[in-house]
Motif scaffolding. Structure first.
Motif, mmCIF file in Angstrom:
data_model
loop_
_atom_site.group_PDB
_atom_site.id
_atom_site.type_symbol
_atom_site.label_atom_id
_atom_site.label_comp_id
_atom_site.label_asym_id
_atom_site.label_seq_id
_atom_site.Cartn_x
_atom_site.Cartn_y
_atom_site.Cartn_z
ATOM 1 N N LEU A 53 -43.927 47.117 5.068
ATOM 2 C CA LEU A 53 -44.783 47.988 5.876
ATOM 3 C C LEU A 53 -44.116 49.336 6.062
ATOM 4 C CD1 LEU A 53 -45.792 45.415 8.645
ATOM 5 C CD2 LEU A 53 -47.057 46.004 6.567
ATOM 6 N N PHE A 54 -44.949 50.367 6.305
ATOM 7 C CA PHE A 54 -44.380 51.693 6.510
ATOM 8 C C PHE A 54 -43.496 51.722 7.759
ATOM 9 C CE2 PHE A 54 -44.403 56.033 8.134
ATOM 10 C CZ PHE A 54 -43.961 56.715 7.012
ATOM 11 N N ALA A 55 -43.851 50.920 8.742
ATOM 12 C CA ALA A 55 -43.048 50.876 9.972
ATOM 13 C C ALA A 55 -41.601 50.503 9.689
ATOM 14 C CB ALA A 55 -43.665 49.876 10.952
ATOM 15 N N ASP A 56 -41.363 49.800 8.574
ATOM 16 C CA ASP A 56 -39.995 49.387 8.227
ATOM 17 C C ASP A 56 -39.096 50.573 7.899
ATOM 18 O OD1 ASP A 56 -40.863 46.788 8.520
ATOM 19 O OD2 ASP A 56 -41.262 46.508 6.383
ATOM 20 N N VAL A 57 -39.664 51.696 7.474
ATOM 21 C CA VAL A 57 -38.841 52.843 7.066
ATOM 22 C C VAL A 57 -39.133 54.098 7.897
ATOM 23 C CG1 VAL A 57 -38.703 52.000 4.688
ATOM 24 C CG2 VAL A 57 -40.493 53.630 5.314
ATOM 25 N N GLN A 58 -40.051 53.998 8.838
ATOM 26 C CA GLN A 58 -40.488 55.199 9.560
ATOM 27 C C GLN A 58 -39.329 55.915 10.251
ATOM 28 O OE1 GLN A 58 -44.294 55.145 11.661
ATOM 29 N NE2 GLN A 58 -43.249 55.897 13.494
ATOM 30 N N GLU A 59 -38.471 55.181 10.955
ATOM 31 C CA GLU A 59 -37.365 55.813 11.679
ATOM 32 C C GLU A 59 -36.349 56.403 10.698
ATOM 33 O OE1 GLU A 59 -35.373 57.395 14.817
ATOM 34 O OE2 GLU A 59 -37.376 56.491 14.727
ATOM 35 N N GLU A 60 -36.120 55.710 9.559
ATOM 36 C CA GLU A 60 -35.206 56.232 8.544
ATOM 37 C C GLU A 60 -35.729 57.566 7.997
ATOM 38 O OE1 GLU A 60 -33.323 54.962 4.176
ATOM 39 O OE2 GLU A 60 -34.850 53.720 5.142
ATOM 40 N N TRP A 61 -37.034 57.646 7.749
ATOM 41 C CA TRP A 61 -37.638 58.888 7.257
ATOM 42 C C TRP A 61 -37.517 59.999 8.304
ATOM 43 C CZ3 TRP A 61 -42.548 58.826 3.754
ATOM 44 C CH2 TRP A 61 -42.271 58.089 2.588
ATOM 45 N N ARG A 62 -37.738 59.633 9.556
ATOM 46 C CA ARG A 62 -37.673 60.643 10.621
ATOM 47 C C ARG A 62 -36.283 61.255 10.711
ATOM 48 N NH1 ARG A 62 -36.523 61.243 16.025
ATOM 49 N NH2 ARG A 62 -38.047 62.459 17.234
ATOM 50 N N MET A 63 -35.264 60.436 10.682
ATOM 51 C CA MET A 63 -33.891 60.936 10.765
ATOM 52 C C MET A 63 -33.530 61.752 9.527
ATOM 53 S SD MET A 63 -33.089 60.014 13.706
ATOM 54 C CE MET A 63 -31.396 60.607 13.652
ATOM 55 N N ALA A 64 -34.032 61.350 8.383
ATOM 56 C CA ALA A 64 -33.754 62.096 7.149
ATOM 57 C C ALA A 64 -34.354 63.494 7.219
ATOM 58 C CB ALA A 64 -34.310 61.333 5.952
ATOM 59 N N VAL A 65 -35.593 63.600 7.711
ATOM 60 C CA VAL A 65 -36.259 64.911 7.816
ATOM 61 C C VAL A 65 -35.501 65.802 8.785
ATOM 62 C CG1 VAL A 65 -38.349 66.072 8.637
ATOM 63 C CG2 VAL A 65 -38.534 64.065 7.159
ATOM 64 N N ILE A 66 -35.095 65.252 9.916
ATOM 65 C CA ILE A 66 -34.386 66.053 10.924
ATOM 66 C C ILE A 66 -33.016 66.483 10.403
ATOM 67 C CG2 ILE A 66 -33.315 65.950 13.213
ATOM 68 C CD1 ILE A 66 -35.676 64.143 14.065
ATOM 69 N N SER A 67 -32.382 65.631 9.595
ATOM 70 C CA SER A 67 -31.061 65.980 9.066
ATOM 71 C C SER A 67 -31.132 67.162 8.102
ATOM 72 C CB SER A 67 -30.450 64.777 8.342
ATOM 73 O OG SER A 67 -31.041 64.590 7.057
ATOM 74 N N GLY A 68 -32.183 67.231 7.327
ATOM 75 C CA GLY A 68 -32.324 68.323 6.354
ATOM 76 C C GLY A 68 -31.434 68.160 5.136
ATOM 77 N N SER A 69 -30.672 67.090 5.053
ATOM 78 C CA SER A 69 -29.743 66.886 3.938
ATOM 79 C C SER A 69 -30.493 66.365 2.712
ATOM 80 C CB SER A 69 -28.671 65.871 4.337
ATOM 81 O OG SER A 69 -27.984 65.399 3.201
ATOM 82 N N PRO A 70 -30.391 67.042 1.574
ATOM 83 C CA PRO A 70 -31.056 66.547 0.364
ATOM 84 C C PRO A 70 -30.610 65.140 -0.018
ATOM 85 C CG PRO A 70 -30.317 68.817 0.051
ATOM 86 C CD PRO A 70 -29.732 68.346 1.349
ATOM 87 N N GLU A 71 -29.319 64.830 0.218
ATOM 88 C CA GLU A 71 -28.821 63.509 -0.139
ATOM 89 C C GLU A 71 -29.457 62.432 0.738
ATOM 90 O OE1 GLU A 71 -26.913 66.124 0.503
ATOM 91 O OE2 GLU A 71 -26.205 66.592 -1.538
ATOM 92 N N VAL A 72 -29.580 62.716 2.038
ATOM 93 C CA VAL A 72 -30.179 61.740 2.959
ATOM 94 C C VAL A 72 -31.673 61.577 2.664
ATOM 95 C CG1 VAL A 72 -30.647 61.217 5.383
ATOM 96 C CG2 VAL A 72 -28.468 62.247 4.734
#
Length: 542
Positions: free
Chosen positions: A320-339
């Motif tokens: 489910l998308f809920a499984d990765v939603q928080e990971e995606w949110r932190m990645a966007v806020i980090s701005g790191s291409p690697e993350v």
């Protein structure tokens, strides 16, 4: 348009050439024949619109020529030019549709009037012929579509399905013994560029070709394939011979498509139902089979909504998308291409590991991902969210998501799309945040609210805790003018609006926009606008 002059005397042919104003009648090609037999050969070859002919000739007389023209070249108009005032000749001319009967010696006015009438009659008939031809072409184009619409109505219009079926039975489209049916949907991919290119970019031609290939294997005894008009672009097949193995039949059809187009299609197959009452449910069942096919099974082309063997669910329930939603949110806020790349890689890896990916799941994932983006933008930007979302949606057209039901499925394509979407979202949020922190935005807003006051560079710099040099430099960089000129432009723009009110005096307007001397106001206004305030008011006040 061409004309043919037929006379056994060369001097008469020459006279006709000289007397007729061919340009006025828009006749470009002038042909000549010395007798009727020669004329027939030329008419067959050149197809002239008009024949000007003698009645008495040594070889092939005028009556024989008229008879032939009337029978074999009916669109050709003819005028008789004769030295014999013979009633029988006139009667024969009229009976064979001649335009006029002119006696020699030929008078210019008479021959030109006759040619004018003949040309007008030919053009009128030619327009009618063209109109009938276009109607015939149009009917031939409409006929297949008419049949497809009737077959589609069997599925989409249950109330009139029995009446529609009777029409199809009467027209021989459906055999009279048909009482049961199985519906198959052929999934065509409008984004399949290599296949579309084979047809010069013409998707309608592609559908036409696939329908024809399917019908070669079905023929009338087994069923019929047609373009289904009741939804997105689809090709449907209705089988009334349900005794044969449907999988074997579909595999033969698919092999035929592959041999012709070098592509294989996916087929959604329904169970057997009554004809026509069961068709709506059969169509829904076939569509569901395509929507729930496992995209990881690349060699499966026959799909059923309730397969006999359950799909391998791998290591647990579908992701489910809920499984990765928080990971995606932190990645966007980090701005790191690697993350960001790792977040995109993680969800596609999990999809593959769990063993099941369906178009239905990808549609849901795409909708959830876009909803996540919208919520995050509104959470971070608040009142500025609408502009940011509009920019992101414009970018979606340049980086569209892969088609969930596409011909070829690639987890790498979905990974790349999600990475690009996350990266763009991160960049947009960062850029908007920087802009919000830019004091120039607040400085400009402050000037626009306080332009009537005596604003100084020192005062504004102190209010926003920046140096005078910073403000001067930023105004030059962002607006191409200095601080005081910017204030002057704001005041003049406000003055333009106030001048449209005829009840305000110039002195009042001058004070209202921050000029305490009306003469100085007029001088600055004319320098910027090119007109005095009075002249500007006269031009812009109704």
């Amino acid at each position: 348009m061409k004309a043919l002059i037929v006379d056994d005397e060369a001097r008469v042919r020459k006279a006709v050439r000289l007397l007729v104003d061919w340009d006025a009648h828009q006749i470009g090609g002038i042909l000549e024949a010395g007798n009727g037999n020669e004329a027939i050969q030329l008419i067959r070859k050149e197809k002239p619109a008009l024949v000007i002919m003698d009645m008495m000739m040594e070889s092939g007389n005028g009556i024989e020529l008229m008879t032939w023209v009337n029978e074999f070249a009916g669109s050709t108009k003819f005028i008789v030019v004769s030295g014999h005032n013979d009633f029988d000749f006139v009667r024969q001319t009229v009976r064979h549709g001649g335009i006029d009967y002119i006696l020699k010696p030929i008078e210019p006015e008479m021959i030109n009037n006759a040619v004018s009438k003949a040309v007008a009659a030919w053009r009128t008939e030619e327009e009618e012929r063209n109109h009938r031809q276009k109607q015939s072409i149009r009917l031939n184009e409409i006929k297949p579509i008419y049949g497809e619409k009737l077959l589609s109505a069997l599925i989409d219009d249950p109330l009139n399905a029995e009446a529609t079926l009777r029409r199809l039975l009467d027209e021989g489209v459906v055999p009279h013994h048909a009482s049961v049916s199985r519906l198959i949907l052929v999934q065509t991919d409008p984004g399949n560029n290599p296949l579309i290119k084979r047809f010069g970019g013409d998707s309608e031609l592609m559908y036409y070709a696939i329908v024809n290939i399917c019908n070669e294997f079905l023929q009338q005894s087994k069923g019929i394939a047609f373009r289904y008009w009741g939804g997105p672009p689809e090709i449907a097949m209705i089988l009334w011979d349900v005794q044969e193995s449907v999988v074997e039949l579909v595999n033969r059809i698919n092999q035929g498509i592959y041999l012709t187009l070098q592509f294989r299609m996916h087929f959604g197959i329904s169970s057997v139902g009554s004809l026509p009452g069961g068709l709506p449910a059969e169509r829904a069942e076939a569509a569901e089979a395509l929507l729930r096919r496992n995209l990881l099974r690349h060699e499966d082309y026959c799909h059923f909504s309730s397969p006999a063997v359950p799909l391998d669910t791998g290591n647990g329930a579908p992701m489910l998308f809920a499984d990765v939603q928080e990971e995606w949110r932190m990645a966007v806020i980090s701005g790191s291409p690697e993350v960001l790349s790792a977040a995109a890689e993680h969800w596609t890896h999990e999809l593959s590991r769990r063993g099941v990916v369906t178009p239905e799941m990808l549609n849901s994932w795409k909708a959830d991902a876009l909803l996540f983006r919208s919520r995050l933008v509104r959470e971070v930007l608040g009142g500025q969210a609408d502009r940011a979302l509009a920019e992101l949606e414009r970018a979606d057209t340049l980086n569209p998501a892969p088609l969930p039901s596409g011909y070829s499925f690639s987890l790498f394509a979905w990974r790349d799309w999600s990475f690009a979407m996350l990266q763009l979202l991160s960049q947009e949020l960062a850029a908007r945040a920087v802009k919000e922190r830019n004091p120039m935005t607040d400085i400009v807003k402050y000037i626009e609210q306080n332009y009537p006051s005596d604003l100084s560079l020192q005062e504004v710099a102190g209010k926003f805790y920046v140096s005078r040099e910073y403000i001067s430099r930023k105004f030059k960089q962002e607006y191409g003018i200095n601080f005081s000129d910017f204030i002057g432009n704001v005041r003049i723009d406000k003055a333009k609006l106030l001048l449209q009110n005829p009840n305000l005096k110039l002195s009042q307007i001058s004070e209202m926009v921050g000029f305490h001397d009306v003469k100085y106001f007029s001088k600055v206004f004319k320098k910027q606008v090119g007109l005095t305030p009075k002249d500007y008011r006269m031009q812009n006040t109704p």
